[in-house]
Design a protein around this motif. Sequence first.
Motif, PDB file in Angstrom:
ATOM      1  N   PRO A   5      99.246 -50.856-136.001  1.00 21.23           N
ATOM      2  CA  PRO A   5      99.077 -49.494-136.530  1.00 21.23           C
ATOM      3  C   PRO A   5      98.806 -48.479-135.435  1.00 21.23           C
ATOM      4  CG  PRO A   5      97.087 -50.764-136.871  1.00 21.23           C
ATOM      5  CD  PRO A   5      98.124 -51.727-136.325  1.00 21.23           C
ATOM      6  N   GLN A   6      99.245 -47.253-135.670  1.00 23.13           N
ATOM      7  CA  GLN A   6      98.880 -46.118-134.837  1.00 23.13           C
ATOM      8  C   GLN A   6      97.540 -45.587-135.343  1.00 23.13           C
ATOM      9  OE1 GLN A   6     100.689 -44.750-132.259  1.00 23.13           O
ATOM     10  NE2 GLN A   6     102.320 -46.273-132.415  1.00 23.13           N
ATOM     11  N   ILE A   7      96.612 -45.347-134.429  1.00 23.28           N
ATOM     12  CA  ILE A   7      95.270 -44.889-134.812  1.00 23.28           C
ATOM     13  C   ILE A   7      94.971 -43.591-134.079  1.00 23.28           C
ATOM     14  CG2 ILE A   7      92.814 -45.477-134.879  1.00 23.28           C
ATOM     15  CD1 ILE A   7      93.799 -48.475-134.579  1.00 23.28           C
ATOM     16  N   LEU A   8      94.476 -42.610-134.809  1.00 20.15           N
ATOM     17  CA  LEU A   8      94.165 -41.294-134.243  1.00 20.15           C
ATOM     18  C   LEU A   8      92.673 -41.029-134.413  1.00 20.15           C
ATOM     19  CD1 LEU A   8      95.136 -38.540-133.088  1.00 20.15           C
ATOM     20  CD2 LEU A   8      95.547 -37.823-135.453  1.00 20.15           C
ATOM     21  N   ILE A   9      92.009 -40.691-133.316  1.00 16.92           N
ATOM     22  CA  ILE A   9      90.595 -40.333-133.358  1.00 16.92           C
ATOM     23  C   ILE A   9      90.475 -38.837-133.049  1.00 16.92           C
ATOM     24  CG2 ILE A   9      88.294 -40.731-132.396  1.00 16.92           C
ATOM     25  CD1 ILE A   9      89.205 -43.532-131.604  1.00 16.92           C
ATOM     26  N   LEU A  10      89.911 -38.071-133.987  1.00 15.85           N
ATOM     27  CA  LEU A  10      89.748 -36.631-133.822  1.00 15.85           C
ATOM     28  C   LEU A  10      88.317 -36.324-133.403  1.00 15.85           C
ATOM     29  CD1 LEU A  10      91.649 -35.260-136.956  1.00 15.85           C
ATOM     30  CD2 LEU A  10      92.501 -35.474-134.617  1.00 15.85           C
ATOM     31  N   THR A  11      88.158 -35.537-132.346  1.00 16.61           N
ATOM     32  CA  THR A  11      86.835 -35.243-131.828  1.00 16.61           C
ATOM     33  C   THR A  11      86.756 -33.797-131.359  1.00 16.61           C
ATOM     34  OG1 THR A  11      85.129 -36.080-130.328  1.00 16.61           O
ATOM     35  CG2 THR A  11      87.363 -35.932-129.451  1.00 16.61           C
ATOM     36  N   ALA A  12      85.587 -33.399-130.843  1.00 18.31           N
ATOM     37  CA  ALA A  12      85.385 -32.079-130.247  1.00 18.31           C
ATOM     38  C   ALA A  12      84.386 -32.235-129.112  1.00 18.31           C
ATOM     39  CB  ALA A  12      84.880 -31.076-131.278  1.00 18.31           C
ATOM     40  N   ASP A  13      84.554 -31.434-128.070  1.00 17.22           N
ATOM     41  CA  ASP A  13      83.760 -31.603-126.856  1.00 17.22           C
ATOM     42  C   ASP A  13      82.624 -30.594-126.790  1.00 17.22           C
ATOM     43  OD1 ASP A  13      83.008 -32.760-124.522  1.00 17.22           O
ATOM     44  OD2 ASP A  13      84.522 -31.799-123.268  1.00 17.22           O
ATOM     45  N   TYR A  14      81.785 -30.550-127.819  1.00 14.57           N
ATOM     46  CA  TYR A  14      80.589 -29.704-127.817  1.00 14.57           C
ATOM     47  C   TYR A  14      79.406 -30.625-127.529  1.00 14.57           C
ATOM     48  CZ  TYR A  14      83.904 -26.661-130.169  1.00 14.57           C
ATOM     49  OH  TYR A  14      85.029 -25.926-130.487  1.00 14.57           O
ATOM     50  N   GLY A  15      79.032 -30.696-126.248  1.00 14.62           N
ATOM     51  CA  GLY A  15      78.169 -31.775-125.807  1.00 14.62           C
ATOM     52  C   GLY A  15      79.055 -32.996-125.602  1.00 14.62           C
ATOM     53  N   VAL A  40      92.045 -37.201-129.643  1.00 10.99           N
ATOM     54  CA  VAL A  40      92.495 -35.810-129.568  1.00 10.99           C
ATOM     55  C   VAL A  40      91.336 -34.874-129.864  1.00 10.99           C
ATOM     56  CG1 VAL A  40      94.017 -34.062-130.587  1.00 10.99           C
ATOM     57  CG2 VAL A  40      94.855 -36.397-130.229  1.00 10.99           C
ATOM     58  N   ASP A  41      91.115 -33.913-128.960  1.00 14.61           N
ATOM     59  CA  ASP A  41      90.144 -32.843-129.192  1.00 14.61           C
ATOM     60  C   ASP A  41      90.856 -31.757-129.992  1.00 14.61           C
ATOM     61  OD1 ASP A  41      88.497 -30.562-129.002  1.00 14.61           O
ATOM     62  OD2 ASP A  41      87.679 -31.206-127.081  1.00 14.61           O
ATOM     63  N   LEU A  42      90.631 -31.747-131.298  1.00 11.43           N
ATOM     64  CA  LEU A  42      91.415 -30.897-132.192  1.00 11.43           C
ATOM     65  C   LEU A  42      91.236 -29.410-131.896  1.00 11.43           C
ATOM     66  CD1 LEU A  42      93.299 -30.503-134.573  1.00 11.43           C
ATOM     67  CD2 LEU A  42      91.321 -30.699-136.109  1.00 11.43           C
ATOM     68  N   PHE A  43      89.996 -28.949-131.722  1.00 11.12           N
ATOM     69  CA  PHE A  43      89.783 -27.519-131.508  1.00 11.12           C
ATOM     70  C   PHE A  43      90.325 -27.069-130.146  1.00 11.12           C
ATOM     71  CE2 PHE A  43      86.008 -27.150-134.671  1.00 11.12           C
ATOM     72  CZ  PHE A  43      86.919 -27.060-135.706  1.00 11.12           C
ATOM     73  N   ARG A  44      90.244 -27.929-129.140  1.00 12.43           N
ATOM     74  CA  ARG A  44      90.824 -27.562-127.842  1.00 12.43           C
ATOM     75  C   ARG A  44      92.339 -27.443-127.953  1.00 12.43           C
ATOM     76  NH1 ARG A  44      89.498 -31.464-122.961  1.00 12.43           N
ATOM     77  NH2 ARG A  44      90.838 -32.841-124.206  1.00 12.43           N
ATOM     78  N   GLU A  45      92.944 -28.305-128.760  1.00 14.08           N
ATOM     79  CA  GLU A  45      94.389 -28.241-128.979  1.00 14.08           C
ATOM     80  C   GLU A  45      94.775 -27.009-129.796  1.00 14.08           C
ATOM     81  OE1 GLU A  45      97.052 -30.480-128.400  1.00 14.08           O
ATOM     82  OE2 GLU A  45      95.898 -31.839-127.136  1.00 14.08           O
ATOM     83  N   ALA A  46      93.974 -26.707-130.828  1.00 11.82           N
ATOM     84  CA  ALA A  46      94.342 -25.639-131.762  1.00 11.82           C
ATOM     85  C   ALA A  46      93.975 -24.254-131.249  1.00 11.82           C
ATOM     86  CB  ALA A  46      93.678 -25.893-133.117  1.00 11.82           C
ATOM     87  N   TYR A  47      92.808 -24.118-130.607  1.00 12.19           N
ATOM     88  CA  TYR A  47      92.310 -22.808-130.189  1.00 12.19           C
ATOM     89  C   TYR A  47      91.757 -22.893-128.764  1.00 12.19           C
ATOM     90  CZ  TYR A  47      92.028 -22.825-135.316  1.00 12.19           C
ATOM     91  OH  TYR A  47      92.286 -22.980-136.657  1.00 12.19           O
ATOM     92  N   PRO A  48      92.607 -23.033-127.755  1.00 14.39           N
ATOM     93  CA  PRO A  48      92.115 -23.282-126.389  1.00 14.39           C
ATOM     94  C   PRO A  48      91.173 -22.202-125.856  1.00 14.39           C
ATOM     95  CG  PRO A  48      94.479 -22.792-126.413  1.00 14.39           C
ATOM     96  CD  PRO A  48      94.074 -23.017-127.821  1.00 14.39           C
ATOM     97  N   VAL A  49      91.461 -20.929-126.105  1.00 15.38           N
ATOM     98  CA  VAL A  49      90.609 -19.853-125.584  1.00 15.38           C
ATOM     99  C   VAL A  49      89.304 -19.790-126.363  1.00 15.38           C
ATOM    100  CG1 VAL A  49      90.390 -17.373-125.202  1.00 15.38           C
ATOM    101  CG2 VAL A  49      92.577 -18.517-124.756  1.00 15.38           C
ATOM    102  N   LEU A  50      89.398 -19.766-127.678  1.00 18.15           N
ATOM    103  CA  LEU A  50      88.197 -19.721-128.518  1.00 18.15           C
ATOM    104  C   LEU A  50      87.329 -20.941-128.268  1.00 18.15           C
ATOM    105  CD1 LEU A  50      86.541 -18.426-130.783  1.00 18.15           C
ATOM    106  CD2 LEU A  50      87.981 -19.657-132.437  1.00 18.15           C
ATOM    107  N   ASN A  51      87.940 -22.093-128.050  1.00 15.49           N
ATOM    108  CA  ASN A  51      87.185 -23.313-127.809  1.00 15.49           C
ATOM    109  C   ASN A  51      86.331 -23.196-126.547  1.00 15.49           C
ATOM    110  OD1 ASN A  51      86.702 -26.237-128.443  1.00 15.49           O
ATOM    111  ND2 ASN A  51      87.632 -26.504-126.431  1.00 15.49           N
ATOM    112  N   LYS A  52      86.877 -22.568-125.493  1.00 19.58           N
ATOM    113  CA  LYS A  52      86.115 -22.369-124.262  1.00 19.58           C
ATOM    114  C   LYS A  52      84.905 -21.472-124.504  1.00 19.58           C
ATOM    115  CE  LYS A  52      89.898 -23.044-120.955  1.00 19.58           C
ATOM    116  NZ  LYS A  52      90.736 -22.396-119.911  1.00 19.58           N
ATOM    117  N   ILE A  53      85.093 -20.435-125.322  1.00 21.11           N
ATOM    118  CA  ILE A  53      83.983 -19.522-125.637  1.00 21.11           C
ATOM    119  C   ILE A  53      82.888 -20.253-126.412  1.00 21.11           C
ATOM    120  CG2 ILE A  53      83.334 -17.453-126.931  1.00 21.11           C
ATOM    121  CD1 ILE A  53      86.191 -16.393-126.351  1.00 21.11           C
ATOM    122  N   ILE A  54      83.290 -21.043-127.405  1.00 19.74           N
ATOM    123  CA  ILE A  54      82.313 -21.768-128.224  1.00 19.74           C
ATOM    124  C   ILE A  54      81.575 -22.800-127.371  1.00 19.74           C
ATOM    125  CG2 ILE A  54      82.022 -23.335-130.179  1.00 19.74           C
ATOM    126  CD1 ILE A  54      84.418 -21.954-131.491  1.00 19.74           C
TER     127      ILE A  54
END
Length: 377
Positions: A5-15, A40-54
């Motif tokens: 199976p293909q497995i996808l792990i969705l995460t975010a790099d806040y801390g 995959v860091d979903l917010f970095r992929e979807a909103y790269p500029v906003l993600n840096k601000i957050i």
Amino acid sequence: MGHEPQILILTADYGEGHHQVSKVLQQSLIRNGYSQVAVVDLFREAYPVLNKIIRYLYRQSLYAASLGIPYYGWTYHLTNQLPMKGKIAAWMNSLGGDRLKKIILQYQPEVIIYTFPFGSLPSSEALSAIRPRTAVVITDFDVHRRWLFARPDHYFVPTSDVKEAMVRQGVPESRITVTGIPVRESFYDAAMIGSCSAKETDEHVILLMANVCGTLHSLSKLIGKLLLLSGVRIQVICGRQEGWRRRLAESWEDDARVDVFGFTDQLHVLMSSACCVITKAGGVTLSETIQAGVPIFILNPFLGQEKENALYLQRKGAAVVAFTIHDLVLQIQAMISSEPIKQSMMNGLLAVRQKTSADHIVRHLFPEASPLRRGGI
């Protein structure tokens, strides 16, 4: 094993916690024969500029809290009161949805694992044929309502108390499994190293995470107060704050009782020789320390999940929370000088410790997985 199976792990790099859990799960899956695992860091992929601000605002939140502006805590508690079916909740649930559709079409996953509280999977005719199973791994000892927005097929949670809280909020008990928070295997080994090593001196090593303080001045003050204790050595971990590491090393270079480290992949080794750890109350950091079997002291946790984590572990006897440097030093002194107090804290750690969380999750998601290296649950 047949079709892999293909497995996808969705995460975010806040801390680093959410990303660290994702990597631990990825390694466990690969170790058990599942090599097609993407993180995959979903917010970095979807909103790269906003993600840096957050991310910048997140990193500054502790400093702001030290000035009496705990904006992160305010946001945490405000969003925890949102009605599940309100307009704001619907908007938050949709964040990153368009990018996630493309990611799902790209990877064609059979399983999607969330290690950050995103919303539910986007609905789309193009995705109707894929229909991946979904799982959420909760990385705190408190259940924020955002974790419930995903409505996954299954939740993996740190404690039975978290499970009970979710059941009270309407999540079916059959969809929740208690596994603990996945941490790196080296932290399980740290407990064995610490218990087997014979100490040649009566020196008490205090492991201090620099990010417990919002400013370098308050951190230096804390180090100075700890050095008033008899027979202690302070090991300060500055992580990626290289500026703090350089300045602290210069300030304390004449005191042989202070060691200053930057980023290290040997934290588990340092923990194995420590009498206690002073740390922030992130769920993953606390879980690493719990697995290493080291008494935990938390200084003035700021509003949000860290305060909830800290107070939960204090209620369980697995951590001590202090709201001033003076009280923190007194509590550490009491632990060092009293074997019953230390043993009580060790018992509290054992009571909340889980075994091989990542492998437990893999075995639940894939019952046909190859035999696990550790026993697990």
